[in-house]
Design an enzyme around this catalytic site. Structure first.
Site: not given
Ligand code: SAH
Length: 351
Positions: A96, A109, A116, A123, A163-164, A195, A219-220
């Site tokens: 997607e 995007c 992944c 996620c 994906g990463e 990202s 980071l989160h």
């Molecule tokens: N794998 C990469 C890129 C894909 S995710 C990464 O981890 O950065 C893109 C962004 O969306 C990342 O910051 C991820 O942590 C965030 N993300 C994924 N699922 C989410 C959700 N349910 N709510 C908010 N952000 C989310």
């Protein structure tokens, strides 16, 4: 896992394509024509490439199947016009991509893998694990099909879909060069963001690629303990190592890092979290992007309250940190990573 070719004709740089054409007994200028058809005119088939000899087109169609994604579904947000596309790859795997209209232009995007394997708790993309990596052509064609379908130029690209990207490193780097190449769509490198969940050695590698893209780090959490609960990758690399890698990336490229921080109610949204995040961010040249977590049914995570989000932002700002709250685009159309593909697969299973 690597069942697909990474050297299909649409995944070749212009130099590589010239070599391939010469090997096929063609003149190098044919490569320039072909490259223009694929990457500038966004041709969907060899038949369209009218200034190539019919004989060559026939050979290409036979020997070099052109990677063109097929639109399976399109959803349009009634709130903000965001469009979400579900595409089938040549092997019928699904990815997607999202199209968003901003004041500064249209942003796409894209996904970098089918599924992944990073396992982040919040996620949806990772729920079924990793199916396979995408070839450069498959990343590019998400953008090409969307520009073609919307009829509007894409000016910004974020590699933030499923994906990463740093787990598919070589294809990612080829993709970035081709996307920003003057013989292709020629998108400005400064308008491209990658990202990552934080694969430290690849962050160092990316710093050496001589690219002016933005690196965003998911980071989160502000402590290793909490980050490990949300993101399995944190078991491998500490926040200390991540901050070192970010500082290095900035020194090498001059590009300011973006920190992504998804706010989950009761998990990482307290004033103490904000204070700790400010402490991490302060020594770096960076920007913090706060994302109200997009609820994922399977995970039971709930968005922070608006008050908590605003308080979090204020605390960062008081500490001199540059911060924005990500506008939630396409909330009504399964905007979060991996949700549309997942729902489509579930519906197919049910028949
Ligand atoms: N794998 C990469 C890129 C894909 S995710 C990464 O981890 O950065 C893109 C962004 O969306 C990342 O910051 C991820 O942590 C965030 N993300 C994924 N699922 C989410 C959700 N349910 N709510 C908010 N952000 C989310």
């Amino acid at each position: 896992m690597e069942r697909i070719r990474r050297d299909d004709i649409k995944s070749l740089t212009l130099e590589q394509l010239k070599e391939r054409m010469v090997r096929m007994g063609e003149k190098p200028f044919r490569a320039v024509q072909l490259y223009g058809w694929m990457h500038r005119k966004l041709a969907g088939s060899y038949e369209e490439m009218k200034n190539l000899p019919a004989s060559l087109r026939a050979v290409l169609a036979e020997e070099e199947p052109l990677v063109v994604l097929e639109k399976k579904r399109e959803q349009v947000s009634g709130i903000d016009g965001t469009k979400k596309f579900l595409f089938a790859l040549p092997d019928q795997n699904l990815v997607e991509s999202v199209w968003m209209r901003y004041q500064h232009g249209n942003s796409v995007c894209i996904s970098s893998q089918v599924g992944c394997r990073m396992g982040c708790r919040f996620c949806a993309s990772t729920l079924g694990g990793l199916e396979r990596n995408l070839a450069p052509s498959e990343m590019l064609d998400q953008i090409y099909r969307i520009q073609d379908l919307t009829g509007e130029r894409v000016s910004n690209v974020v590699v933030m879909g499923s994906g990463e990207p740093l787990d598919n490193y070589d294809s990612l780097v080829t993709f970035l060069h081709m996307l920003t190449d003057e013989n292709g769509l020629h998108i400005s490198q400064r308008n491209v963001t990658v990202s990552t969940c934080g694969i430290v050695p690849r962050m160092y590698d990316l710093a050496e690629e001589n690219l002016q893209i933005t690196l965003a780090l998911s980071l989160h959490a502000t402590t290793d303990e909490k980050r490990k609960e949300l993101m399995p990758i944190a078991q491998k690399y500490s926040i200390g190592e991540l901050m070192e890698a970010c500082a290095h990336y900035f020194r090498r490229t001059g590009r300011r890092i973006t920190f992504e921080y998804s706010l989950v109610r009761g998990v990482n949204d307290t004033p103490k979290d904000a204070q700790e995040l400010a402490a991490l961010a302060a020594p770096l040249s960076c920007h913090v992007n706060l994302i109200p977590v997009n609820p994922v049914r399977e995970r039971g995570f709930v968005q922070s309250e608006r008050r908590a989000i605003d308080a979090f932002k204020n605390k960062l700002e008081k500490n001199g940190i540059n911060v924005t709250i990500r506008r939630e685009m396409g909330r009504d159309i399964d905007g979060a990573c991996g949700q549309l593909r997942r729902r489509h697969l579930e519906e197919e299973k049910k028949g």
